[in-house]
Write a protein that holds these residues in place. Structure first.
Motif, PDB file in Angstrom:
ATOM      1  N   ILE A  85      39.896  53.273  41.941  1.00  0.00           N
ATOM      2  CA  ILE A  85      40.953  53.162  40.928  1.00  0.00           C
ATOM      3  C   ILE A  85      40.495  52.281  39.775  1.00  0.00           C
ATOM      4  O   ILE A  85      40.734  52.591  38.599  1.00  0.00           O
ATOM      5  CB  ILE A  85      42.247  52.611  41.569  1.00  0.00           C
ATOM      6  N   ILE A  86      39.813  51.181  40.100  1.00  0.00           N
ATOM      7  CA  ILE A  86      39.287  50.303  39.047  1.00  0.00           C
ATOM      8  C   ILE A  86      38.281  51.057  38.175  1.00  0.00           C
ATOM      9  O   ILE A  86      38.268  50.915  36.944  1.00  0.00           O
ATOM     10  CB  ILE A  86      38.637  49.053  39.673  1.00  0.00           C
ATOM     11  N   LEU A  87      37.449  51.875  38.821  1.00  0.00           N
ATOM     12  CA  LEU A  87      36.497  52.699  38.068  1.00  0.00           C
ATOM     13  C   LEU A  87      37.242  53.648  37.133  1.00  0.00           C
ATOM     14  O   LEU A  87      36.847  53.843  35.974  1.00  0.00           O
ATOM     15  CB  LEU A  87      35.611  53.487  39.032  1.00  0.00           C
ATOM     16  N   GLY A  88      38.324  54.229  37.609  1.00  0.00           N
ATOM     17  CA  GLY A  88      39.131  55.120  36.772  1.00  0.00           C
ATOM     18  C   GLY A  88      39.763  54.393  35.603  1.00  0.00           C
ATOM     19  O   GLY A  88      39.855  54.927  34.493  1.00  0.00           O
ATOM     20  N   ILE A  89      40.204  53.143  35.840  1.00  0.00           N
ATOM     21  CA  ILE A  89      40.777  52.341  34.754  1.00  0.00           C
ATOM     22  C   ILE A  89      39.719  52.064  33.688  1.00  0.00           C
ATOM     23  O   ILE A  89      40.000  52.089  32.481  1.00  0.00           O
ATOM     24  CB  ILE A  89      41.364  51.025  35.307  1.00  0.00           C
ATOM     25  N   PHE A  90      38.482  51.824  34.150  1.00  0.00           N
ATOM     26  CA  PHE A  90      37.389  51.635  33.191  1.00  0.00           C
ATOM     27  C   PHE A  90      37.206  52.884  32.322  1.00  0.00           C
ATOM     28  O   PHE A  90      36.967  52.790  31.116  1.00  0.00           O
ATOM     29  CB  PHE A  90      36.088  51.313  33.922  1.00  0.00           C
ATOM     30  N   LEU A  91      37.348  54.056  32.941  1.00  0.00           N
ATOM     31  CA  LEU A  91      37.195  55.298  32.182  1.00  0.00           C
ATOM     32  C   LEU A  91      38.284  55.446  31.120  1.00  0.00           C
ATOM     33  O   LEU A  91      38.060  56.060  30.075  1.00  0.00           O
ATOM     34  CB  LEU A  91      37.213  56.504  33.122  1.00  0.00           C
ATOM     35  N   ILE A  92      39.466  54.883  31.400  1.00  0.00           N
ATOM     36  CA  ILE A  92      40.544  54.939  30.406  1.00  0.00           C
ATOM     37  C   ILE A  92      40.118  54.220  29.129  1.00  0.00           C
ATOM     38  O   ILE A  92      40.398  54.668  28.010  1.00  0.00           O
ATOM     39  CB  ILE A  92      41.836  54.313  30.967  1.00  0.00           C
TER      40      ILE A  92
END
Length: 229
Positions: A85-92
């Motif tokens: 999820i943190i990785l996905g937030i970085f992608l945002i």
């Protein structure tokens, strides 16, 4: 900047590759227990987190909320899923515009006049060239890029391709507008407008809120003068 489809595809490939590498790193480094298709699930958490909905001009990050709820309900590997999820937030917050600009400039450098033109008869199409002075049309040529139907227009087009970018950063003094229409696959460069400097020695192209100055050849200057005088 107006991106080409090729630029967008390359940008998407970079994001996907980065996500896959991140997911494999999480799966390898995090303390995980056995779970069926865990790597695929971690990738799903990452992509879901990066999902956002655009309403008017506002992006709503619904993905992180949904991913967090699913993670809380899961029974195994919550730490690994939290990292996904943190990785996905970085992608945002991934600097996509910066990366896409770099890719676009590499593929289609705006300071190279060949970027805007059909170029070396490789793609074909119709080039219509006409000039205006004080808003009044003076001369019009239409040249088939694959067939030398009109010698003067064809020669002028070839000399236009050979213009080189200028070190001049100031806007030029101009008297004529040089309009150029191309029937080409890439609509971004279908219609171009150049400002013609004194004695046709320089051309100014205003594109995407930026100004580019090009030096013309002596042959271009001669051809242009013969047409407008």
């Amino acid at each position: 900047m107006n991106y080409s489809s090729k630029t967008i595809i390359i940008g998407q490939i970079i994001v996907i590759c980065f996500s896959i590498m991140g997911v494999f790193a999480i799966n390898r480094l995090a303390d995980t227990s056995k779970e069926e298709k865990l790597v695929a699930k971690l990738f799903g958490y990452t992509m879901l987190t990066a999902f956002k909905v655009k309403i008017n001009s506002t992006y709503l990050p619904l993905g992180p909320i949904i991913a967090y709820v699913l993670m809380k309900k899961s029974l195994k590997n919550k730490k690994a899923k939290s990292l996904a999820i943190i990785l996905g937030i970085f992608l945002i917050f991934y600097p996509s515009e910066f990366v896409l600009n770099k890719i676009e400039q590499s593929l289609y450098p705006r300071n190279n006049i060949r970027t805007y033109l059909v170029g070396e008869r490789r793609h074909g199409g119709i080039a219509t060239i006409f000039y205006t002075k004080n808003g009044i049309s003076l001369t019009t040529f239409t040249a088939d890029i694959l067939d030398n139907e009109i010698e003067t227009a064809d020669m002028l087009y070839n000399e236009l391709i050979n213009c080189e970018v200028s070190n001049n950063r100031r806007m030029i003094e101009y008297e004529y507008f040089f309009h150029f229409n191309q029937d080409i696959e890439d609509p971004r460069f279908g219609r171009l407008e150049f400002k013609v400097g004194v004695e046709a020695k320089e051309l100014q192209l205003d594109y995407e809120n930026k100004t580019y100055i090009f030096n013309t050849s002596e042959e271009f200057q001669k051809l242009f003068k013969d047409i407008v005088e």
